[in-house]
Design a protein around this motif. Structure first.
Motif: not given
Length: 476
Positions: A404-406, A408-414, A416-420, A448-452
């Motif tokens: 999800p777009k909301e 995507q800003a956090h998935i590269f941070e230690a 953090k995942q889309a579902d924690g 770089e990342m692109e996702s939908e």
């Protein structure tokens, strides 16, 4: 007695004009350019000289006594350019001719021209001596008044004897005293103006500081929120770790216990299967520990990068060894494509490149239930128009669940995942992408990342080709 009345009247007029000029400056000229302010002040000084003459004392039909020298005295300590004083003196002198051209007016004009030159020379001399403002004012008042008396005595239409005996004893002391009084009044105006400017400047600074404090408050509040979130994420991470570590550990312990217990009915195939489960659980446990250790090393700046020639053509074989079984098990199509323009080798750390690709491909297979996963390796020229450089791009493309777009800003941070939550469907430490991003930076590249959501993802690892042994596959 008439001298006193006229001189006092002159002083009152000059004070009134100075007050009005102060009001005009405050409400009309304060926001104009410096050149407009400068010209306006010079014209005001000349006007004050003319006004003194207009309301001066007529000794005879053509002879006028007044305080026209006071504006010149004020100008001497107010302007930085000596030429301005010469212009003011000459202009006030010429304005004397407006009352009629005669012997007295010509003498008065010549007198002011001489006083203007004298004021300019006096100004230069005082600046070289570095006198203070009060000292400059006193010297100017005394010198200009004395020189004015001498000019009147020797240039005027009144005989020197009459002037020295009858007029100067009254006129000179009055002129000195009134010059001093007017200078003090004008100095008070100037100080008040400076105070207003300082107050305005202080208000501007206070407003700027208040704005900065407001911005700092917003930054601190945002930082506090980030710290609270970070603490929450780390708490979730620790909970997840306990789950992720216990799962393979329990498998190892339980199946090792089953193998150790004597059971004549257990077949060799079952024991081999138990051993396979123990092996896979150990591998999972080792992967988790390696992720944590790698992240710790990266954050501590202790992760070593060992650059050497990496054979790009061997990457498909190495990758296939790791993921062919996962593709078959999940019934997922797995394709690897190489750009024919690729060089044979590139200068980088092969182990870290493979680690990044394994992390990206592991995620691709983990989050893809059906469809396909692709690895495209290509050559791309990136950079500005004048400074383009060759980069090797590794595209990992999947047709999985997407992000999800909301999120995507956090998935590269230690941490953090889309579902924690602990009950996440897919498991894992959530460190793979964070480690991959940090490793790519250590290799002078980026991801770089692109996702939908619902349509899959594309992760592209960009590594520079600078320093590579650049002979190309299609030429080899």
């Amino acid at each position: 007695m008439e001298f006193s009345k006229i001189f006092l009247g002159n002083t009152a007029l000059l004070v009134t004009v100075a007050y009005l000029a102060n009001l005009i400056y405050k409400y009309a000229l304060s926001r104009t350019s410096s050149s407009v302010k400068y010209v306006s002040s010079v014209l005001l000084i000349i006007f004050c000289g003319w006004l003194s003459m207009f309301f001066g004392y007529n000794v005879s039909e053509n002879v006028i006594f007044d305080l026209r020298i006071i504006p010149l005295i004020i100008a001497t300590v107010s302007y930085a350019e000596p030429l301005t004083l010469v212009i003011i003196g000459a202009s006030i002198g010429i304005s004397r001719l407006l009352f009629g051209i005669n012997e007295a007016s010509i003498a008065g004009c010549l007198n002011l021209c001489i006083l203007g030159v004298a004021a300019a020379l006096l100004h230069v001399w005082m600046n070289r001596r570095s006198f203070g403002l009060i000292t400059q004012g006193l010297i100017t008042i005394i010198v200009i008044n004395l020189l004015n008396c001498l000019d009147i005595a020797f240039l005027g239409v009144i005989s020197a004897k009459t002037y020295f005996m009858e007029i100067m004893p009254i006129a000179l002391p009055l002129s000195l005293v009134l010059s001093l009084i007017f200078s003090l009044i004008l100095r008070d105006f100037q100080l008040e103006g400076n105070r207003m400017v300082q107050i305005k400047h202080s208000n501007v600074l206070l407003s700027a500081q208040a704005e900065e404090l407001h911005k700092a408050k917003i930054v601190l509040e945002e930082r506090a929120r980030e710290l609270a979130l970070s603490s929450q994420y780390k708490t979730e991470f620790l909970a997840n770790m306990s789950h992720e570590l216990r799962t393979p550990l329990n498998s190892i312990i339980n199946f090792a216990q089953l193998i150790s217990e004597p059971d004549e009915g257990r077949t060799k195939e079952e024991i081999a299967e138990y051993g396979e489960i123990i092996y896979q659980s150990g591998q999972e446990l080792l992967t988790i520990i390696n992720d944590i250790l790698d992240l710790t090393k990266v954050e501590a700046g202790q992760l070593e990068i060992v650059n050497e020639d990496m054979n790009i053509s061997e990457i498909p074989q190495l990758v296939a060894m790791h993921f062919e079984h996962a593709a078959e098990r999940g019934n997922i199509s797995f394709e690897i494509q190489l750009d024919e323009r690729l060089p044979q080798t590139m200068y980088t750390d092969p182990n870290r490149v493979q680690q990044i690709l394994r992390n990206l491909l592991s995620n691709a297979f983990k989050f893809t239930h059906d469809g396909q996963v692709k690895l495209n390796i290509r050559l791309e020229r990136l950079g500005s128009t004048d400074q383009k450089e060759d980069w090797i791009v590794f595209d990992v493309i999947d047709s999985g669940i997407g992000i999800p777009k909301e999120k995507q800003a956090h998935i590269f941070e230690a941490f953090k995942q889309a579902d924690g939550s602990i009950s996440r469907k897919y498991g894992g430490t959530g460190l793979g992408l964070s480690i991959s991003r940090d490793l790519s930076r250590l290799l002078s590249g980026y991801i770089e990342m692109e996702s939908e959501e619902g349509k899959g993802s594309r992760f592209s690892l960009h590594l520079p080709l600078i320093g590579s042994e650049a002979f190309y596959l299609h030429n080899s």
